[in-house]
Structures are given as C-alpha cells and as structure tokens.
Design an enzyme around this catalytic site. Structure first.
Site, PDB file in Angstrom:
ATOM      1  N   ASP A 161      -1.947  25.051  65.248  1.00  9.34           N
ATOM      2  CA  ASP A 161      -1.887  26.289  66.020  1.00  9.34           C
ATOM      3  C   ASP A 161      -3.301  26.809  66.263  1.00  9.34           C
ATOM      4  O   ASP A 161      -4.221  26.549  65.476  1.00  9.34           O
ATOM      5  CB  ASP A 161      -1.085  27.358  65.262  1.00  9.34           C
ATOM      6  N   ARG A 162      -3.455  27.559  67.316  1.00  6.59           N
ATOM      7  CA  ARG A 162      -4.771  28.098  67.677  1.00  6.59           C
ATOM      8  C   ARG A 162      -5.441  28.820  66.510  1.00  6.59           C
ATOM      9  O   ARG A 162      -6.638  28.653  66.259  1.00  6.59           O
ATOM     10  CB  ARG A 162      -4.613  29.072  68.854  1.00  6.59           C
TER      11      ARG A 162
END
Length: 320
Positions: A161-162
C-alpha cells in the site's frame, strides 16, 4: 584530472599501486567530485577498478559499482564484467550517486539479472494509479534499469500500500515473473511485517483467522460466516509496548488485500494512522505498518534468499 592505466608494454613491471590523483594517502577517498581513469588496454570493469582504485578492497569497489557511481564511455553501468576498451574513459563519481538521482524514496537491497529487491518509503505508490503515473516505485525502477539498456523492463510481483514502507520484490524478466506469480505460496518462505497499533495488547502472541470480503465502498472486512470469502491468516507476536501503543511482529500465512489492516481492527487494536480501519490516532503522520522482511526461493537458481528493512525509528520511539 586524468589517471592513466598501465600500457601493454609495461603491464608486467612491478610497481607500487597508483593512488587516484586528489585522494588522501591511505584512504582512497578523493577530494574531487569524480575520478577519471583512461584505459590503455582492454579489460573488464571490476579488475580494471581493482587495479587503479587500490586501497578500498574488492567489496568497496563492488559497492561503488552497485550504487551506480561508475560510468564507462559516458554510460553508467553496475555490471562487474562490463567491457572497457582501450582508450575509454572510466569515471567514478564521489558526489551524488546515480541511484540517488533517479530513485527518490526507493533504495536497492539486492539486484541480479532476474530480480530487484528494494526498500520503499511510506507515501510512495508501488505502481501507477489514476492520479499518479510517474512518482511511483515502478516508474523509478523502470528508468533505473533502462539507463543500462533501453529495452530493459521490470515486472510487478507483489505490491505494498502507498502508506506502507519496507521490502518489495520485482522481477526483471518474464520468466522470473511467471515463476514467482505461479508459485508464490511455495516460493515465499516468510513475509514479516511490523505494526504499531493502538492500545495495550494483552496476549503476547496469537493468530487471527477470518474470511475476507470487499464492500461496495472498496473496504475489506471479515465476514461473520465461515468459508464466505477468501481465507486470511495472520500470526502476531508482541515485541514491546507501553500504556498507549504496542509494537507487533506479524507473520502472514496468506497474502490477502489489506489483510493485516483488517485483522488488527478485528483484534481491537487498529494500526495507528489507519483511519479507514478504525484508528483514531496518527502520532507519526503515517501508517504504522512496515514490511520488515521477506524470505523466498530465487525463481531461477532456487537459492533461498532473505532481505530485511530496519524498523522505522518512530515505531520504536513511541513504544519506549
């Protein structure tokens, strides 16, 4: 400034190793921003550098190459066996490295002809989204491999995930990608994460098992019914804690979308900064999740490899 290599006629003469001009005696570290060497005979790059940058040793020279600090004939290379022709200039940069110019938020932990193992900072996308196409780990690493050969490519094997930092794995050819994707469960020996969660976790270790589904709002959740969705299993172990926060080591038995984030919410201790999954606190200004280590079988050689990324300092500081 130029330092020339030995000529063909004199290559058998015994003479003390030549120190690059501008370097300090005994250190091998130059004052100038770069050192220029001119080859007077054909050679491969690593032995050429060992001959003319004596003092640092073989591992030091390999590190300089791996960081992209060396160019041959005006092109940067990281290959130890890159050919050096007679009369070619070999330039070693001692200031900003090649990687630093391209990779912003990504650092390389391991690279060979088949794989790239990297460490990603929190806040950087693994791959492009509708909003962001260029400032991604994928885009930067593609530019990195294409500096050596414009036809080079990389392939996504898994993603973070970012807002999750830590270790990621990319393939550098289709064969490695296919093998890893088709044998992921067998190839990956372990994936370890570190999570900073809210509250005082009572049980020192345990396992969270559920069946994950995705809502219409794109949020993952645990179904109340067995076998209703994708089975997800997360093992956790308490590392340390105080009254407000707990630091957990997590071992994934499965790798479902947002698995850790859902399971920490299910446990009653959401990850800090994870508002989507129940967190009300964000003392670090980022998601408290870090991909700490991955152990896997090399898709081509079969060798067992393990790489890890240090736990972010803020995680430890909040649990002191």
């Amino acid at each position: 400034m130029q330092t020339k290599g030995l000529s063909m006629n004199n290559r058998n003469e015994k003479r003390p190793p030549r120190r690059p001009q501008g370097s300090k005696p005994g250190t091998g570290q130059p004052k100038e921003k770069e050192t220029v060497l001119v080859a007077e005979e054909a050679s491969e790059l690593l032995p050429f550098l060992l001959q003319h940058l004596g003092g640092g040793g073989r591992n030091h020279i390999k590190s300089i190459l791996a960081r992209g600090q060396v160019s041959v004939g005006g092109r940067t290379t990281t290959k130890f066996n890159h050919p050096v022709a007679s009369g070619q200039k070999v330039v070693i940069s001692w200031s900003k490295t090649f990687e630093e110019e391209i990779l912003r938020g990504v650092s390389i932990l391991f690279e060979d002809k088949d794989l790239l193992v990297v460490e990603k900072e929190a806040g950087l996308l693994s791959i492009a989204s509708e909003q962001e196409k260029h400032e991604t780990a994928y885009a930067m690493l593609t530019e990195y491999v294409r500096r050596e050969n414009p036809k080079n490519r990389i392939f996504v094997v898994h993603r973070l995930d970012r807002d999750t930092s830590g270790v990621m794995l990319y393939a550098k050819n289709e064969q490695a990608k296919e093998i890893l994707q088709n044998t992921w469960e067998e190839s990956v020996e372990s994936r370890t994460y570190i999570a900073l969660v809210e509250g005082h976790v009572r049980k020192p270790e345990g396992t969270v098992t559920s069946w994950l589904k995705e809502s219409k709002t794109m949020k993952m959740y645990s179904s109340p019914y067995p076998n209703d969705g994708q089975k997800a299993v997360t093992h956790y172990k308490l590392v340390k804690q105080n009254r407000d926060y707990s630091l957990l080591e997590l071992e994934l038995e499965t790798g479902r979308k947002n698995q850790i984030r859902v399971h920490m919410e299910d446990l009653g201790h959401p990850i800090i900064g994870d508002k989507k999954y129940g967190s009300r606190q964000n003392p670090l200004g980022r998601l408290g999740l870090h991909a700490h280590a991955i152990a896997f079988k090399h898709p081509i050689t079969g060798a067992l490899l393990r790489y890890e990324s240090k736990i972010p300092k803020g995680f430890n500081k909040l649990t002191e």
